[in-house]
Motif scaffolding. Structure first.
Motif, PDB file in Angstrom:
ATOM      1  N   PHE A 148       2.431   1.756  -3.494  1.00  8.48           N
ATOM      2  CA  PHE A 148       1.532   2.209  -4.560  1.00  8.48           C
ATOM      3  C   PHE A 148       0.721   3.456  -4.185  1.00  8.48           C
ATOM      4  O   PHE A 148      -0.114   3.895  -4.967  1.00  8.48           O
ATOM      5  N   ALA A 149       0.964   4.010  -2.992  1.00 13.67           N
ATOM      6  CA  ALA A 149       0.147   5.135  -2.514  1.00 13.67           C
ATOM      7  C   ALA A 149       0.141   6.310  -3.490  1.00 13.67           C
ATOM      8  O   ALA A 149      -0.870   6.988  -3.660  1.00 13.67           O
ATOM      9  N   LEU A 201      -7.160  -0.077  -4.699  1.00  9.01           N
ATOM     10  CA  LEU A 201      -6.198  -1.163  -4.548  1.00  9.01           C
ATOM     11  C   LEU A 201      -6.748  -2.139  -3.516  1.00  9.01           C
ATOM     12  O   LEU A 201      -6.982  -1.761  -2.364  1.00  9.01           O
ATOM     13  N   ARG A 217       0.839  -1.214   0.000  1.00 12.30           N
ATOM     14  CA  ARG A 217       0.000   0.000   0.000  1.00 12.30           C
ATOM     15  C   ARG A 217       0.867   1.255   0.000  1.00 12.30           C
ATOM     16  O   ARG A 217       0.579   2.234  -0.674  1.00 12.30           O
TER      17      ARG A 217
END
Lengths: 70, 193
Positions: A26-27, A35, A23
């Protein structure tokens, strides 16, 4: 244009720490609308606007230290 | 031990038990509250900086572009669906509360009318939805002095600001607020484990 789901089985995702790590990784990826990380089933799903992002997500998963199963 | 002291101790224990029950909340609630607080702090910081740099016209883009970007980033980072809802909205395509959120906003309004401070209002609940149970939190957003430039009396807005708002929000209804009123809420949800 509706979002496309890119879903991968990532067998090295096995705990909450893996989820948190992904997380964070890919934030800042603004192509991702949602996501979903299903830890028990080791499945990572990116909901994104745009076609042809499969290579991008596979590459980013790899860069984050995880590999999408073939 | 005399009777008065016994009575005092019993009362104290009863009160402590009540307080513990009242303030005990599931970890998910604290987690969601912390995310809402991060959202508020990040957005507030950016708004203040934009206002200082170029006034309210410059700040319009923060609520329009930066706020959804912060919400999206927090959603990706935390797994919660993070967004803002309004009692009245600038853009009807985003920010309109769903049925559960409407009920919470109505409850917040009642509590504010009864004298509660708006910035302390929040509600965490597990809600049965068609797709299954969801953990949900709403945390009130009260109107602060800084909000009034764009959300206060529309007739008092400078022409440049009115034009900017009209260009970005042709269906704007989010004006006419006063300090301390309920502007909306941060709203978070995720599938219950």
């Amino acid at each position: 244009m509706s979002a496309t789901n890119y879903s991968y089985r990532v067998s090295s995702v096995h705990c909450v720490a893996c989820e948190q790590r992904l997380r964070k990784w890919f934030a800042d990826d603004t192509q991702i609308e949602a996501l979903t990380i299903d830890v028990p089933n080791q499945r990572v799903t990116f909901s994104a606007r745009g076609a042809g992002l499969d290579a991008h997500f596979r590459s980013e998963l790899h860069a984050a230290g995880y590999t999408a199963d073939p | 031990m005399n009777a008065r002291r016994v009575l005092y101790l019993v009362s104290f224990c009863a009160l402590s038990a009540t307080a513990a029950t009242a303030f005990e909340e599931p970890p998910a609630a604290a987690e969601a509250r912390a995310i809402a607080s991060r959202f508020q702090q990040e957005l507030g910081g950016k708004l203040k900086a934009a206002m200082a740099e170029g006034g309210p016209v410059n700040a319009v883009r923060i609520c329009k572009d930066e706020a959804p970007a912060i919400a999206a980033r927090l959603s990706r980072e935390t797994g919660w669906q993070v967004r803002r809802i309004g009692t009245r909205v600038r853009n009807p395509q985003s920010g309109l509360p769903d049925a559960w959120e409407q009920a919470q906003l109505a409850d917040f309004q009642k509590r504010i009318s009864a004298g509660e401070k708006p910035d302390t209002l929040s509600r965490f609940s597990t809600v049965d939805e068609p797709a299954g149970p969801y953990q949900r939190l709403v945390a009130a957003i009260p109107v602060a002095p800084m909000c009034l430039a764009c959300h206060g009396d529309a007739s008092a807005q400078p022409e440049a600001l009115r034009a900017a708002l009209k260009a970005d929000y042709p269906h704007d209804t989010a004006t006419g607020y006063k300090i301390g009123e309920l502007r909306g809420a941060f709203s978070l949800k995720r599938a219950a484990p």
